[in-house]
Each structure stands twice: as C-alpha cells, then as structure tokens.
Design a protein around this motif. Structure first.
Motif, PDB file in Angstrom:
ATOM      1  N   TYR A  17       9.247 -10.186 -12.010  1.00 40.15           N
ATOM      2  CA  TYR A  17       9.731  -8.904 -11.488  1.00 40.15           C
ATOM      3  C   TYR A  17      10.502  -9.135 -10.202  1.00 40.15           C
ATOM      4  N   ARG A  18      11.374  -8.186  -9.909  1.00 39.00           N
ATOM      5  CA  ARG A  18      12.184  -8.262  -8.690  1.00 39.00           C
ATOM      6  C   ARG A  18      12.417  -6.840  -8.196  1.00 39.00           C
ATOM      7  N   ILE A  19      12.283  -6.637  -6.876  1.00 34.15           N
ATOM      8  CA  ILE A  19      12.511  -5.316  -6.294  1.00 34.15           C
ATOM      9  C   ILE A  19      13.948  -5.301  -5.774  1.00 34.15           C
ATOM     10  N   LEU A  20      14.798  -4.461  -6.333  1.00 32.35           N
ATOM     11  CA  LEU A  20      16.235  -4.462  -6.010  1.00 32.35           C
ATOM     12  C   LEU A  20      16.566  -3.517  -4.859  1.00 32.35           C
ATOM     13  N   SER A  21      15.855  -2.391  -4.771  1.00 28.54           N
ATOM     14  CA  SER A  21      16.193  -1.426  -3.705  1.00 28.54           C
ATOM     15  C   SER A  21      14.918  -0.738  -3.247  1.00 28.54           C
ATOM     16  N   TYR A  22      15.017  -0.161  -2.050  1.00 29.77           N
ATOM     17  CA  TYR A  22      13.822   0.401  -1.389  1.00 29.77           C
ATOM     18  C   TYR A  22      14.047   1.864  -1.029  1.00 29.77           C
ATOM     19  N   THR A  23      13.020   2.460  -0.409  1.00 28.78           N
ATOM     20  CA  THR A  23      13.108   3.864  -0.007  1.00 28.78           C
ATOM     21  C   THR A  23      13.016   3.953   1.513  1.00 28.78           C
ATOM     22  N   THR A  30       5.540  -2.559   2.802  1.00 32.38           N
ATOM     23  CA  THR A  30       4.551  -1.692   2.141  1.00 32.38           C
ATOM     24  C   THR A  30       4.884  -1.537   0.660  1.00 32.38           C
ATOM     25  N   VAL A  31       6.168  -1.348   0.362  1.00 32.49           N
ATOM     26  CA  VAL A  31       6.583  -1.222  -1.042  1.00 32.49           C
ATOM     27  C   VAL A  31       6.256  -2.527  -1.784  1.00 32.49           C
ATOM     28  N   ASP A  32       6.604  -3.669  -1.147  1.00 34.24           N
ATOM     29  CA  ASP A  32       6.288  -4.976  -1.775  1.00 34.24           C
ATOM     30  C   ASP A  32       4.790  -5.089  -2.058  1.00 34.24           C
ATOM     31  N   ASP A 106       1.990   6.460   1.356  1.00 40.59           N
ATOM     32  CA  ASP A 106       0.935   5.464   1.108  1.00 40.59           C
ATOM     33  C   ASP A 106      -0.333   5.997   1.764  1.00 40.59           C
ATOM     34  N   GLY A 107      -1.263   6.487   0.935  1.00 38.70           N
ATOM     35  CA  GLY A 107      -2.535   6.882   1.557  1.00 38.70           C
ATOM     36  C   GLY A 107      -2.571   8.324   2.029  1.00 38.70           C
ATOM     37  N   SER A 108      -1.455   8.891   2.489  1.00 37.01           N
ATOM     38  CA  SER A 108      -1.570  10.270   3.006  1.00 37.01           C
ATOM     39  C   SER A 108      -1.643  11.254   1.837  1.00 37.01           C
ATOM     40  N   LYS A 109      -2.193  12.400   2.053  1.00 32.47           N
ATOM     41  CA  LYS A 109      -2.334  13.408   0.999  1.00 32.47           C
ATOM     42  C   LYS A 109      -0.975  14.015   0.665  1.00 32.47           C
ATOM     43  N   LEU A 110      -0.070  13.960   1.646  1.00 34.66           N
ATOM     44  CA  LEU A 110       1.226  14.630   1.443  1.00 34.66           C
ATOM     45  C   LEU A 110       2.141  13.745   0.607  1.00 34.66           C
ATOM     46  N   GLY A 111       3.150  14.329   0.068  1.00 36.45           N
ATOM     47  CA  GLY A 111       4.143  13.538  -0.671  1.00 36.45           C
ATOM     48  C   GLY A 111       3.553  12.954  -1.937  1.00 36.45           C
ATOM     49  N   ILE A 112       4.219  11.948  -2.486  1.00 32.58           N
ATOM     50  CA  ILE A 112       3.777  11.319  -3.733  1.00 32.58           C
ATOM     51  C   ILE A 112       3.259   9.924  -3.394  1.00 32.58           C
ATOM     52  N   PHE A 114       2.817   6.344  -3.631  1.00 28.21           N
ATOM     53  CA  PHE A 114       3.638   5.348  -4.333  1.00 28.21           C
ATOM     54  C   PHE A 114       2.790   4.438  -5.208  1.00 28.21           C
ATOM     55  N   LEU A 115       1.596   4.064  -4.745  1.00 33.98           N
ATOM     56  CA  LEU A 115       0.751   3.158  -5.538  1.00 33.98           C
ATOM     57  C   LEU A 115       0.435   3.774  -6.902  1.00 33.98           C
TER      58      LEU A 115
END
Ligand code: SRS
Ligand code: ZN
Ligand code: ZN
Length: 168
Positions: A17-23, A30-32, A106-112, A114-115
């Motif tokens: 796998y390879r991560i091409l772009s981030y947010t 963190t994304v990695d 990551d971890g917060s209740k808000l938003g989506i 990612f994990l």
C-alpha cells in the motif's frame, strides 16, 4: 458478512500500500499511523501482511479528494458518502479514497473518526462487501465508536477469514 461478486481477492498474502495524498484535518504522521492501525486489525485476523511502499505502484493506493477526482464516483461534499474503495484488482482495484470535504478526526467525538472509516474502506480494498450486523465495521453506515473499544466484530473476522484463511 458479504463478499464481492466473483469473490475477488489478492493473489498474494503480502499486500502493498502507498498513501498518495493527505488531509489538512490531521497531521500526516497521524494518517500514516491510523492506516497502519487499520491494516494491523485486518492482518491480526487473517493470513495477510501489509508492506508500505513510498514510491511507484502498490496494490492499495490511498488518498484524499473532493468532488470529481478522476474515477466515476465523484464525492458529494460534507456528509453523505464519506469515502469509497474498490475491490481487489489491477489499477483502481483496491484503492481507497476519502472525501476531503469531511472533517476527519482522531479520537474526538466531532467530525468523522478516520480510523473507523479507514478500517471500513480497507475492508472493501481486501474484498469484503457490507454486513447487515450493526456492530460490524463493514456495516454500510458510519456511527461513532469509542476508539478505546473499537475493533473488528466477529462477523468482520469471519468474512476476512473466509477469503484469506485463519492466522496459522
Ligand atoms: C461506512 C462509511 C465509513 C463509508 C460509507 C461509504 S462506502 C461506499 N465505503 N460504503 C458511507 O459513507 N456511508 C454513508 C451512508 C449514508 C448515510 N446517510 C447518507 C446520506 C446520503 C448519502 C449516503 C449516506 C445519512 C446521513 C449521514 C451521513 C454521514 C455518514 N455517512 C454514511 O454513513
Ligand atoms: Zn474515488
Ligand atoms: Zn462500505
């Protein structure tokens, strides 16, 4: 659990796998880390192992995009569809795209979380369809899970083992 028609799966138990772009919502590290964590869950439940590649091609290409982004599944802005991934195969096969119009957290209740989304998408990238079990990661709709007790459900594990066998 369900599999895709024709039960496409990776021919080798070593999947790259390879991560091409981030947010902009999360640090790259963190994304990695969360992608690695999601893949670790699937590899612990199966005979699969994952290798990260930094350049060139890989089985699973991971990226963030908004709106129309070069495949026939344009994203729909915030909410709605959060991400999509393709069944194992060449080229677009196995790739996972995340809608960058979402607020990725990551971890917060808000938003989506990612994990959670990454674990679901990578389930698709490995050949799993949707589950009717609301506790399953492969359930079609996102719901907030407490990251502490988030993990694959028995249904998810049965699915991945159906495709790739049990860990020896
Ligand atoms: C499980 C995910 C990680 C991946 C899946 C997409 S996929 C291809 N990988 N199976 C997803 O995004 N499901 C939608 C399904 C969905 C729920 N609604 C929708 C309203 C419009 C469009 C879609 C939806 C109702 C409103 C809530 C919108 C936010 C949450 N969205 C979802 O749960
Ligand atoms: Zn896409
Ligand atoms: Zn899905």
């Amino acid at each position: 659990f369900t599999l895709f028609p024709g039960r496409p799966k990776w021919p080798s138990n070593v999947v790259t796998y390879r991560i091409l772009s981030y947010t902009q919502d999360l640090p790259r590290s963190t994304v990695d880390h969360l992608v690695e964590k999601a893949l670790d869950m699937w590899s612990k439940a199966s005979t699969l192992t994952f290798k990260k590649v930094r350049r060139g091609n890989a089985d699973i290409l991971i990226g963030f995009a908004r709106g129309a982004h070069g495949d026939f599944n344009p994203f729909d802005g915030a909410g709605g569809i959060l991400a999509h991934a393709f069944a194992p195969g060449i080229d677009l096969g196995g790739d996972a795209h995340f809608d960058n119009d979402e607020q990725w957290t990551d971890g917060s209740k808000l938003g989506i979380n990612f994990l959670f989304a990454a674990t679901h998408e990578l389930g698709h990238s490995l050949g799993l369809g949707h589950s009717s079990d609301p506790d399953a990661v492969m359930y079609p709709t996102y719901s907030y899970k407490n990251p502490k007790d988030f993990g694959l459900s028995p249904d998810d594990i049965r699915g991945i083992q159906k495709l790739y066998g049990k860990k020896r």
